[in-house]
Design a protein around this motif. Structure first.
Motif, PDB file in Angstrom:
ATOM      1  N   THR A  97     -29.673   0.336   3.676  1.00 35.35           N
ATOM      2  CA  THR A  97     -30.456  -0.464   4.733  1.00 35.35           C
ATOM      3  C   THR A  97     -30.273  -1.948   4.550  1.00 35.35           C
ATOM      4  OG1 THR A  97     -32.207   1.467   4.930  1.00 35.35           O
ATOM      5  CG2 THR A  97     -33.110  -1.027   5.342  1.00 35.35           C
ATOM      6  N   GLU A  98     -30.183  -2.410   3.004  1.00 35.13           N
ATOM      7  CA  GLU A  98     -30.124  -3.684   2.688  1.00 35.13           C
ATOM      8  C   GLU A  98     -28.717  -4.003   3.196  1.00 35.13           C
ATOM      9  OE1 GLU A  98     -32.778  -4.202  -1.542  1.00 35.13           O
ATOM     10  OE2 GLU A  98     -30.796  -3.194  -1.472  1.00 35.13           O
ATOM     11  N   LEU A  99     -27.644  -3.138   2.961  1.00 36.56           N
ATOM     12  CA  LEU A  99     -26.135  -3.601   3.550  1.00 36.56           C
ATOM     13  C   LEU A  99     -26.231  -3.740   4.921  1.00 36.56           C
ATOM     14  CD1 LEU A  99     -24.138  -1.179   1.213  1.00 36.56           C
ATOM     15  CD2 LEU A  99     -24.372  -3.693   0.961  1.00 36.56           C
ATOM     16  N   ASP A 100     -26.914  -2.829   5.855  1.00 36.66           N
ATOM     17  CA  ASP A 100     -27.093  -3.118   6.873  1.00 36.66           C
ATOM     18  C   ASP A 100     -27.395  -4.360   7.600  1.00 36.66           C
ATOM     19  OD1 ASP A 100     -25.659  -0.702   7.268  1.00 36.66           O
ATOM     20  OD2 ASP A 100     -27.616   0.476   7.967  1.00 36.66           O
ATOM     21  N   ARG A 111     -18.730   2.411   3.239  1.00 41.22           N
ATOM     22  CA  ARG A 111     -17.627   1.579   3.037  1.00 41.22           C
ATOM     23  C   ARG A 111     -17.343   0.791   4.511  1.00 41.22           C
ATOM     24  NH1 ARG A 111     -15.151   6.033   2.106  1.00 41.22           N
ATOM     25  NH2 ARG A 111     -14.375   6.367   4.430  1.00 41.22           N
ATOM     26  N   THR A 112     -17.713   1.340   5.500  1.00 45.30           N
ATOM     27  CA  THR A 112     -17.409   0.554   6.963  1.00 45.30           C
ATOM     28  C   THR A 112     -18.383  -0.809   6.868  1.00 45.30           C
ATOM     29  OG1 THR A 112     -17.056   2.683   7.912  1.00 45.30           O
ATOM     30  CG2 THR A 112     -17.932   0.772   9.196  1.00 45.30           C
ATOM     31  N   THR A 113     -19.442  -0.565   6.300  1.00 50.17           N
ATOM     32  CA  THR A 113     -20.612  -1.957   6.275  1.00 50.17           C
ATOM     33  C   THR A 113     -19.939  -3.012   5.472  1.00 50.17           C
ATOM     34  OG1 THR A 113     -22.544  -0.367   6.694  1.00 50.17           O
ATOM     35  CG2 THR A 113     -22.909  -2.886   5.941  1.00 50.17           C
ATOM     36  N   LEU A 114     -19.448  -2.447   4.209  1.00 47.70           N
ATOM     37  CA  LEU A 114     -18.965  -3.394   3.261  1.00 47.70           C
ATOM     38  C   LEU A 114     -17.735  -4.205   4.065  1.00 47.70           C
ATOM     39  CD1 LEU A 114     -19.017  -1.483  -0.005  1.00 47.70           C
ATOM     40  CD2 LEU A 114     -20.437  -3.431   0.571  1.00 47.70           C
ATOM     41  N   GLN A 115     -17.016  -3.293   4.667  1.00 45.58           N
ATOM     42  CA  GLN A 115     -15.756  -3.834   5.245  1.00 45.58           C
ATOM     43  C   GLN A 115     -16.136  -5.008   6.433  1.00 45.58           C
ATOM     44  OE1 GLN A 115     -13.834  -0.537   7.072  1.00 45.58           O
ATOM     45  NE2 GLN A 115     -12.487  -0.064   5.144  1.00 45.58           N
ATOM     46  N   MET A 116     -17.295  -4.658   7.257  1.00 49.39           N
ATOM     47  CA  MET A 116     -17.811  -5.789   8.156  1.00 49.39           C
ATOM     48  C   MET A 116     -18.144  -7.102   7.457  1.00 49.39           C
ATOM     49  SD  MET A 116     -20.312  -3.242  10.420  1.00 49.39           S
ATOM     50  CE  MET A 116     -21.107  -4.491  11.242  1.00 49.39           C
ATOM     51  N   ILE A 117     -18.755  -6.911   6.207  1.00 50.52           N
ATOM     52  CA  ILE A 117     -19.487  -8.078   5.384  1.00 50.52           C
ATOM     53  C   ILE A 117     -18.228  -8.851   4.820  1.00 50.52           C
ATOM     54  CG2 ILE A 117     -20.503  -8.660   3.227  1.00 50.52           C
ATOM     55  CD1 ILE A 117     -22.242  -6.271   3.715  1.00 50.52           C
ATOM     56  N   ALA A 118     -17.218  -8.132   4.470  1.00 48.90           N
ATOM     57  CA  ALA A 118     -15.892  -8.672   3.806  1.00 48.90           C
ATOM     58  C   ALA A 118     -15.329  -9.553   4.962  1.00 48.90           C
ATOM     59  CB  ALA A 118     -15.041  -7.795   3.347  1.00 48.90           C
ATOM     60  N   LEU A 119     -15.144  -9.171   6.075  1.00 45.23           N
ATOM     61  CA  LEU A 119     -14.708  -9.777   7.290  1.00 45.23           C
ATOM     62  C   LEU A 119     -15.348 -10.975   7.632  1.00 45.23           C
ATOM     63  CD1 LEU A 119     -13.613  -6.753   9.598  1.00 45.23           C
ATOM     64  CD2 LEU A 119     -12.003  -8.334   8.453  1.00 45.23           C
ATOM     65  N   CYS A 120     -16.569 -10.787   7.824  1.00 49.06           N
ATOM     66  CA  CYS A 120     -17.471 -11.899   8.048  1.00 49.06           C
ATOM     67  C   CYS A 120     -17.460 -12.964   7.065  1.00 49.06           C
ATOM     68  CB  CYS A 120     -18.902 -11.470   8.435  1.00 49.06           C
ATOM     69  SG  CYS A 120     -19.213 -10.472   9.787  1.00 49.06           S
ATOM     70  N   GLU A 121     -17.639 -12.652   5.901  1.00 51.19           N
ATOM     71  CA  GLU A 121     -17.505 -13.867   4.730  1.00 51.19           C
ATOM     72  C   GLU A 121     -16.089 -14.571   4.776  1.00 51.19           C
ATOM     73  OE1 GLU A 121     -18.862 -11.809   1.089  1.00 51.19           O
ATOM     74  OE2 GLU A 121     -20.822 -12.339   1.683  1.00 51.19           O
ATOM     75  N   LYS A 122     -15.157 -13.958   5.094  1.00 51.02           N
ATOM     76  CA  LYS A 122     -13.752 -14.463   4.948  1.00 51.02           C
ATOM     77  C   LYS A 122     -13.686 -15.454   5.943  1.00 51.02           C
ATOM     78  CE  LYS A 122      -8.906 -13.288   5.612  1.00 51.02           C
ATOM     79  NZ  LYS A 122      -7.815 -12.146   5.850  1.00 51.02           N
ATOM     80  N   ALA A 123     -14.101 -14.849   7.333  1.00 53.90           N
ATOM     81  CA  ALA A 123     -14.135 -15.882   8.357  1.00 53.90           C
ATOM     82  C   ALA A 123     -15.135 -17.122   8.453  1.00 53.90           C
ATOM     83  CB  ALA A 123     -14.500 -15.141   9.459  1.00 53.90           C
ATOM     84  N   LEU A 124     -15.938 -16.833   7.700  1.00 48.85           N
ATOM     85  CA  LEU A 124     -17.017 -18.294   7.627  1.00 48.85           C
ATOM     86  C   LEU A 124     -16.373 -19.176   6.540  1.00 48.85           C
ATOM     87  CD1 LEU A 124     -20.560 -16.118   7.540  1.00 48.85           C
ATOM     88  CD2 LEU A 124     -19.818 -18.092   9.335  1.00 48.85           C
ATOM     89  N   LEU A 125     -15.790 -18.613   5.594  1.00 46.86           N
ATOM     90  CA  LEU A 125     -15.303 -19.467   4.498  1.00 46.86           C
ATOM     91  C   LEU A 125     -14.245 -20.334   5.255  1.00 46.86           C
ATOM     92  CD1 LEU A 125     -15.229 -17.360   1.236  1.00 46.86           C
ATOM     93  CD2 LEU A 125     -16.622 -19.252   1.738  1.00 46.86           C
TER      94      LEU A 125
END
Length: 431
Positions: free
Chosen positions: A58-61, A131-145
């Protein structure tokens, strides 16, 4: 016979079950291995920043959803930013930002796709969903940086543009001051040319001419930038001002280096006079030692060294009104002095060796620095071999050893090694 058939059938069934079990186990192991590998890779990329480990799904989502919204807004803002940046700085200056925005948009699209895939698969296993949620987080953080870096760049650039008027005034003043320095240096070098050979001033003259070219470049940049500056503070001149400032900085460095080279020639001239006086004193000492020599070998060594010093003194004599090379004279005197030192080593006590080493060191260090600077200047122009650069590095290392050494004799030995390596580097650089 029926019993045999029954036994055969039972055996086949067992083998079938065993094969199926092995296949299933193998498949499960492969899937788990792939999942673990992807999971580790994801963490290595920093996709689970600060929320790994015990965070619930839930926290990851919630975190992924917040990042998606933030990135979506940021991409939209950046699309508007591109147009403004093109108008302010020109299309060529924002090409890298445009490419970064395209990449960020692709990352956002992929993150949305993963979110959709995750939400549709309602029966998805918890581990796969995480795993899918973590991939989403990684993509977003990379793009924001990626986009945040350009935010900082544009902010600094707008600050530069807003202050462009004052910057031009400041750079113009620097330009005027450096041109005055150039004129003074030209006069000093013209006077020095009456005393020194052309080879002595060659490096200083090249440094001065490099400075002149850089000042001309800075003048052109400022001439182009000045008409573009308006009272609105929105001026596409940041790149021109940066180039002008860079050229002025490099010109100042070249002028200082040229001035230092000229000063070193004057210092070397003084050192030659002192070393000649020392060498004459050494000759008197050597002749006394020759009379007291205990064996033919010692006497022969002293005689050879006396001849070398005599030749050095003759070769370094400067005729009235004649031009000379004080650095070359220092090297000649240094080698002759080293030969005489070796011949008189046993005849001198420790205090005499120290005093002589201190006197010889001052001139030798100037010779070493001059030779090193000449080779470094040639390296700066390019095309110098690795062997020459290696000898140069060793010459610089020996110079550092000499400057750090507290024992005068050891310091003199090190600085003489520096001169030797520097001369070798010079020869290799010219080959």
């Amino acid at each position: 016979m029926p019993d045999a058939l029954l036994l055969l059938a039972a055996t086949d069934a067992v083998e079938l079950v065993r094969g199926t079990t092995i296949a299933v186990v193998t498949l499960v192991v492969v899937v788990l291995a792939v999942g673990v590998g992807a999971f580790i890779l994801l963490f290595r990329r920093g996709g689970d920043r600060g929320i790994r480990g015990s965070s619930s799904q839930t926290e990851l989502d919630a975190h992924a959803a917040a990042l998606l919204v933030s990135l979506d807004d940021r991409v939209r803002d950046s699309e508007n930013e591109v147009g403004f940046a093109i108008a302010q700085f020109g299309a060529a200056s924002v090409q890298e930002f445009t490419r970064a925005l395209t990449q960020a948009r692709q990352e956002l699209t992929e993150a949305f796709r993963l979110g959709q895939q995750r939400d549709i698969a309602v029966n998805e296993a918890d581990r796969s969903r995480r795993r899918t949620t973590l991939q989403m987080i990684a993509l977003c953080e990379k793009a924001l940086l990626l986009l945040e870096r350009f935010d900082s760049d544009f902010t600094e650039r707008r600050r530069t543009e807003a202050a462009a008027g004052g910057t031009v005034i400041e750079l113009t003043q620097q330009l005027s001051s450096l041109r005055e320095h150039l004129v003074r240096l030209q006069q000093q070098q013209d006077e020095a040319a009456e005393r020194y050979l052309e080879s002595v001033l060659a490096v200083a003259i090249r440094q001065r001419e490099n400075a002149r070219q850089l000042l001309d470049n800075a003048t052109q940049h400022l001439d182009v930038a000045s008409p573009e500056i308006s009272e609105t503070g929105v001026n596409a001149v940041a790149e021109l001002l940066h180039l002008a400032a860079s050229d002025l900085h490099r010109a100042a460095q070249q002028l200082s280096a040229s001035e230092l080279t000229l000063a070193e020639a004057s210092d070397a001239e003084v050192a030659v006079t002192r070393m000649r006086d020392t060498s004459m004193s050494d000759l008197r000492e050597a002749r006394v030692a020759l009379d007291r020599a205990q064996d033919p070998d010692t006497a022969s060594g002293i005689i050879t060294a006396i001849a070398a010093v005599d030749n050095a003194l003759t070769g370094t004599a400067v005729r009235a009104g004649g031009r000379h090379d004080p650095f070359r004279q220092l090297i000649v005197l240094t080698h002759a002095s080293a030969e005489l030192d070796n011949a008189l080593a046993t005849a001198r006590n420790q205090q005499q060796r120290f005093e002589h080493a201190r006197a010889a060191y001052r001139g030798t260090v100037l010779a070493a620095r001059s030779q090193i600077n000449i080779v470094k200047e040639m390296v700066g122009r390019g095309g110098v071999s690795a062997n020459a650069r290696t000898r140069l590095a060793e010459a610089e290392r020996q110079l550092m050893i000499a400057e750090a050494e507290t024992d005068p004799v050891e310091a003199l030995d090190a600085i003489r090694r520096s001169v030797t390596h520097a001369r070798d580097a010079d020869a290799l650089a010219r080959y």
